[in-house]
Motif scaffolding. Sequence first.
Motif, PDB file in Angstrom:
ATOM      1  N   GLU A 176      43.446   6.193  12.455  1.00 63.12           N
ATOM      2  CA  GLU A 176      44.420   5.163  12.106  1.00 63.12           C
ATOM      3  C   GLU A 176      45.405   5.722  11.088  1.00 63.12           C
ATOM      4  O   GLU A 176      45.089   6.656  10.348  1.00 63.12           O
ATOM      5  CB  GLU A 176      43.720   3.926  11.529  1.00 63.12           C
ATOM      6  CG  GLU A 176      42.805   3.194  12.486  1.00 63.12           C
ATOM      7  CD  GLU A 176      42.143   2.010  11.806  1.00 63.12           C
ATOM      8  OE1 GLU A 176      42.638   0.881  11.989  1.00 63.12           O
ATOM      9  OE2 GLU A 176      41.157   2.221  11.082  1.00 63.12           O
ATOM     10  N   ILE A 177      46.575   5.100  11.059  1.00 64.26           N
ATOM     11  CA  ILE A 177      47.602   5.492  10.091  1.00 64.26           C
ATOM     12  C   ILE A 177      48.075   4.255   9.348  1.00 64.26           C
ATOM     13  O   ILE A 177      48.181   3.161   9.916  1.00 64.26           O
ATOM     14  CB  ILE A 177      48.794   6.200  10.792  1.00 64.26           C
ATOM     15  CG1 ILE A 177      49.781   6.757   9.755  1.00 64.26           C
ATOM     16  CG2 ILE A 177      49.516   5.263  11.761  1.00 64.26           C
ATOM     17  CD1 ILE A 177      50.849   7.670  10.357  1.00 64.26           C
ATOM     18  N   LYS A 178      48.333   4.428   8.061  1.00 66.43           N
ATOM     19  CA  LYS A 178      48.869   3.347   7.221  1.00 66.43           C
ATOM     20  C   LYS A 178      50.058   3.904   6.444  1.00 66.43           C
ATOM     21  O   LYS A 178      49.962   4.961   5.809  1.00 66.43           O
ATOM     22  CB  LYS A 178      47.818   2.827   6.247  1.00 66.43           C
ATOM     23  CG  LYS A 178      48.352   1.725   5.310  1.00 66.43           C
ATOM     24  CD  LYS A 178      47.278   1.228   4.347  1.00 66.43           C
ATOM     25  CE  LYS A 178      46.930   2.290   3.311  1.00 66.43           C
ATOM     26  NZ  LYS A 178      46.076   1.742   2.214  1.00 66.43           N
ATOM     27  N   PHE A 179      51.161   3.188   6.485  1.00 65.18           N
ATOM     28  CA  PHE A 179      52.346   3.587   5.740  1.00 65.18           C
ATOM     29  C   PHE A 179      52.321   2.870   4.392  1.00 65.18           C
ATOM     30  O   PHE A 179      52.320   1.650   4.326  1.00 65.18           O
ATOM     31  CB  PHE A 179      53.609   3.237   6.527  1.00 65.18           C
ATOM     32  CG  PHE A 179      53.647   3.880   7.881  1.00 65.18           C
ATOM     33  CD1 PHE A 179      53.896   5.235   8.016  1.00 65.18           C
ATOM     34  CD2 PHE A 179      53.395   3.130   9.021  1.00 65.18           C
ATOM     35  CE1 PHE A 179      53.915   5.837   9.266  1.00 65.18           C
ATOM     36  CE2 PHE A 179      53.411   3.718  10.272  1.00 65.18           C
ATOM     37  CZ  PHE A 179      53.660   5.086  10.395  1.00 65.18           C
ATOM     38  N   TYR A 199      47.381   1.093  11.510  1.00 64.55           N
ATOM     39  CA  TYR A 199      47.685   1.054  12.933  1.00 64.55           C
ATOM     40  C   TYR A 199      46.821   2.081  13.656  1.00 64.55           C
ATOM     41  O   TYR A 199      46.700   3.230  13.209  1.00 64.55           O
ATOM     42  CB  TYR A 199      49.168   1.362  13.185  1.00 64.55           C
ATOM     43  CG  TYR A 199      50.110   0.328  12.624  1.00 64.55           C
ATOM     44  CD1 TYR A 199      50.533  -0.753  13.395  1.00 64.55           C
ATOM     45  CD2 TYR A 199      50.586   0.424  11.313  1.00 64.55           C
ATOM     46  CE1 TYR A 199      51.389  -1.712  12.875  1.00 64.55           C
ATOM     47  CE2 TYR A 199      51.449  -0.524  10.788  1.00 64.55           C
ATOM     48  CZ  TYR A 199      51.843  -1.592  11.575  1.00 64.55           C
ATOM     49  OH  TYR A 199      52.696  -2.531  11.057  1.00 64.55           O
ATOM     50  N   THR A 200      46.228   1.675  14.765  1.00 66.94           N
ATOM     51  CA  THR A 200      45.385   2.572  15.557  1.00 66.94           C
ATOM     52  C   THR A 200      46.256   3.611  16.262  1.00 66.94           C
ATOM     53  O   THR A 200      47.354   3.304  16.748  1.00 66.94           O
ATOM     54  CB  THR A 200      44.592   1.770  16.602  1.00 66.94           C
ATOM     55  OG1 THR A 200      43.782   0.816  15.920  1.00 66.94           O
ATOM     56  CG2 THR A 200      43.699   2.674  17.436  1.00 66.94           C
ATOM     57  N   LEU A 201      45.746   4.839  16.304  1.00 64.29           N
ATOM     58  CA  LEU A 201      46.434   5.939  16.977  1.00 64.29           C
ATOM     59  C   LEU A 201      45.653   6.326  18.226  1.00 64.29           C
ATOM     60  O   LEU A 201      44.712   7.129  18.174  1.00 64.29           O
ATOM     61  CB  LEU A 201      46.567   7.138  16.036  1.00 64.29           C
ATOM     62  CG  LEU A 201      47.403   6.907  14.774  1.00 64.29           C
ATOM     63  CD1 LEU A 201      47.287   8.093  13.830  1.00 64.29           C
ATOM     64  CD2 LEU A 201      48.858   6.648  15.138  1.00 64.29           C
ATOM     65  N   PRO A 202      46.010   5.767  19.376  1.00 69.69           N
ATOM     66  CA  PRO A 202      45.257   6.076  20.594  1.00 69.69           C
ATOM     67  C   PRO A 202      45.474   7.502  21.090  1.00 69.69           C
ATOM     68  O   PRO A 202      44.612   8.065  21.770  1.00 69.69           O
ATOM     69  CB  PRO A 202      45.783   5.048  21.605  1.00 69.69           C
ATOM     70  CG  PRO A 202      47.122   4.646  21.088  1.00 69.69           C
ATOM     71  CD  PRO A 202      47.044   4.747  19.604  1.00 69.69           C
ATOM     72  N   TYR A 223      52.002   8.087   3.259  1.00 71.11           N
ATOM     73  CA  TYR A 223      51.163   7.452   4.270  1.00 71.11           C
ATOM     74  C   TYR A 223      49.755   8.037   4.233  1.00 71.11           C
ATOM     75  O   TYR A 223      49.510   9.095   3.631  1.00 71.11           O
ATOM     76  CB  TYR A 223      51.775   7.594   5.661  1.00 71.11           C
ATOM     77  CG  TYR A 223      51.997   9.008   6.151  1.00 71.11           C
ATOM     78  CD1 TYR A 223      51.146   9.595   7.086  1.00 71.11           C
ATOM     79  CD2 TYR A 223      53.091   9.767   5.704  1.00 71.11           C
ATOM     80  CE1 TYR A 223      51.363  10.882   7.559  1.00 71.11           C
ATOM     81  CE2 TYR A 223      53.319  11.046   6.164  1.00 71.11           C
ATOM     82  CZ  TYR A 223      52.446  11.607   7.096  1.00 71.11           C
ATOM     83  OH  TYR A 223      52.666  12.882   7.548  1.00 71.11           O
ATOM     84  N   THR A 224      48.848   7.317   4.861  1.00 75.41           N
ATOM     85  CA  THR A 224      47.432   7.697   4.880  1.00 75.41           C
ATOM     86  C   THR A 224      46.952   7.746   6.332  1.00 75.41           C
ATOM     87  O   THR A 224      47.275   6.855   7.122  1.00 75.41           O
ATOM     88  CB  THR A 224      46.591   6.675   4.099  1.00 75.41           C
ATOM     89  OG1 THR A 224      47.057   6.627   2.745  1.00 75.41           O
ATOM     90  CG2 THR A 224      45.119   7.061   4.108  1.00 75.41           C
ATOM     91  N   ILE A 225      46.189   8.796   6.653  1.00 79.17           N
ATOM     92  CA  ILE A 225      45.528   8.899   7.953  1.00 79.17           C
ATOM     93  C   ILE A 225      44.032   8.925   7.702  1.00 79.17           C
ATOM     94  O   ILE A 225      43.550   9.622   6.795  1.00 79.17           O
ATOM     95  CB  ILE A 225      45.985  10.156   8.718  1.00 79.17           C
ATOM     96  CG1 ILE A 225      47.464  10.056   9.070  1.00 79.17           C
ATOM     97  CG2 ILE A 225      45.144  10.367   9.978  1.00 79.17           C
ATOM     98  CD1 ILE A 225      48.035  11.278   9.746  1.00 79.17           C
ATOM     99  N   LYS A 232      42.933  10.637   4.317  1.00 81.40           N
ATOM    100  CA  LYS A 232      43.730  11.654   3.624  1.00 81.40           C
ATOM    101  C   LYS A 232      45.159  11.134   3.442  1.00 81.40           C
ATOM    102  O   LYS A 232      45.714  10.477   4.334  1.00 81.40           O
ATOM    103  CB  LYS A 232      43.729  12.960   4.424  1.00 81.40           C
ATOM    104  CG  LYS A 232      42.343  13.575   4.587  1.00 81.40           C
ATOM    105  CD  LYS A 232      42.353  14.758   5.563  1.00 81.40           C
ATOM    106  CE  LYS A 232      43.149  15.922   5.002  1.00 81.40           C
ATOM    107  NZ  LYS A 232      43.045  17.099   5.896  1.00 81.40           N
ATOM    108  N   ASP A 233      45.714  11.450   2.275  1.00 80.77           N
ATOM    109  CA  ASP A 233      47.070  11.005   1.943  1.00 80.77           C
ATOM    110  C   ASP A 233      48.080  12.110   2.248  1.00 80.77           C
ATOM    111  O   ASP A 233      47.835  13.295   1.971  1.00 80.77           O
ATOM    112  CB  ASP A 233      47.169  10.626   0.464  1.00 80.77           C
ATOM    113  CG  ASP A 233      46.367   9.372   0.147  1.00 80.77           C
ATOM    114  OD1 ASP A 233      46.255   8.501   1.024  1.00 80.77           O
ATOM    115  OD2 ASP A 233      45.848   9.283  -0.990  1.00 80.77           O
TER     116      ASP A 233
END
Length: 490
Positions: A176-179, A199-202, A223-225, A232-233
């Motif tokens: 997932e990714i977050k801004f 947000y999910t990263l398919p 952003y964070t993944i 991780k940032d």
Amino acid sequence: MKKYILILFSVLGIFFLNSCATDGDWENENGGQFGFKIERDDTFIEKGIGETNQIKFNIITNYDFSTIPTTFKFTTSLNGSLKLNGQTLVANQEYTFTSKNNIFEYVGNVSGTHNLKISVKNSKGANKDEEFSLPYSISEFTHTYTGGTAQIFQGDDTQYLMKITPGSGQPTSGYEIKFNSYTGTIKLNGVTATTGQYYTLPNIDNFNVTLNTNTAGQGALHYTIKNSTVNKDYSIQQEVIARQITVESMNISATTVAPNTAMSLIGVIKKTPITGNNNVQYKTWISSASNNNTSGIQNTNNAYVPYTLGANGSFNYTMNAVQSGTYTYNVQFKDEYGNESAIKTFNVTVENSLAITTPATASVTLQRTATSLNNQWFQFDIRHKYNGANLNVAAQASTGNGISKIVFELNFNYEGQVINKTYTYNYNNFPPTVDLGNTNTNDGYQLGSWIGQGNTHMISASNGTYTVYVYDKFNNVVSATGTTTVNVIQ
């Protein structure tokens, strides 16, 4: 006594040396006239092998950066690569900075702390070394992206093609990714994203982030993944170039006009880079006025007004001259991002529309006659007559104006009463100049008559006053006053 003097000199000497040392440190820090310092990032989180560290590296100078060439070279303690403006750099090779604001990109290819040293010098001999410690290790996953190497202007969409590579034996799904923050709009795979939401990263092998900001200068997307075990940032730093709005040409219809005259500003406004958006804002104002009237020529009072440029950036603005005076008139433009043009300034004189050029005079003539009745010497028909007035004045209107009428209002004293007269001269063709040239009104009439036994009923009269009014075609008026001279013929 000598001992005390020696101690005093020793203390003063230490103080002097310390002062010099302090001054020297200050000079080294600022580098004198051609010195500079580096504004940079200091702290770097641990990255996975193959991930990018972006390094802010701004050169703050005591001089105009563009006038003195500034170069750099670098070394690194471990295997890694360094880029600037998309160009891969070679260690120990000298390069020239093209901008004072820079973002280096470093990728570590092996585990460990990469000690990066960037050495900077200018052509005047000032130099500095900056060292960076960049930790790298094997990670559960690595994240890389491409894009953003071209110039970025305000309002531009900048796309970044992103990828996540799981480590050996690590999961390939559940990412997932977050801004976290960005001054502008963010789109994930073409859909507008909200900060603070995961947000999910398919498809971790290929996903797209688009950034767009109206804010010029250095900024960053943070952003964070994460997957099920690790988050991780990351950040993407951007140098966004301000768009420009320039007054390519600007002319004023006239710099000397009469009050109530329509004036215009006609010019061409250029927006760089060129876009299809022709909307701008303009403002006008008077910065100095000989009569302290900052509304002496119509203006927007320093407030911006929307305007749509015509073909090829054409601009046309109409205003009226209001009051005579000398003015400094200004116009400035702003684009949709808030960037302002240079100020265009004009010196404008609004001439007095009307002036009396020959001083006015007014006089009247009174006449007495005495005629004997039936030829008898002792009986007379005595009459007092007003013979008319003699009027003189000349006036001139300024360019584009004209004179519409002249009005004389006068009075004089006769036999204990005040006699008032008004004379009006109309000029329907609005001549620029008028001169009455001692005009005689020729409007004589009888004031009074008596039958007397002697020739003794003389005229008793004295001077009065007058006011003359001169009107222009805009109904502006100038006036003058004076003495009405009475001439008596007995």
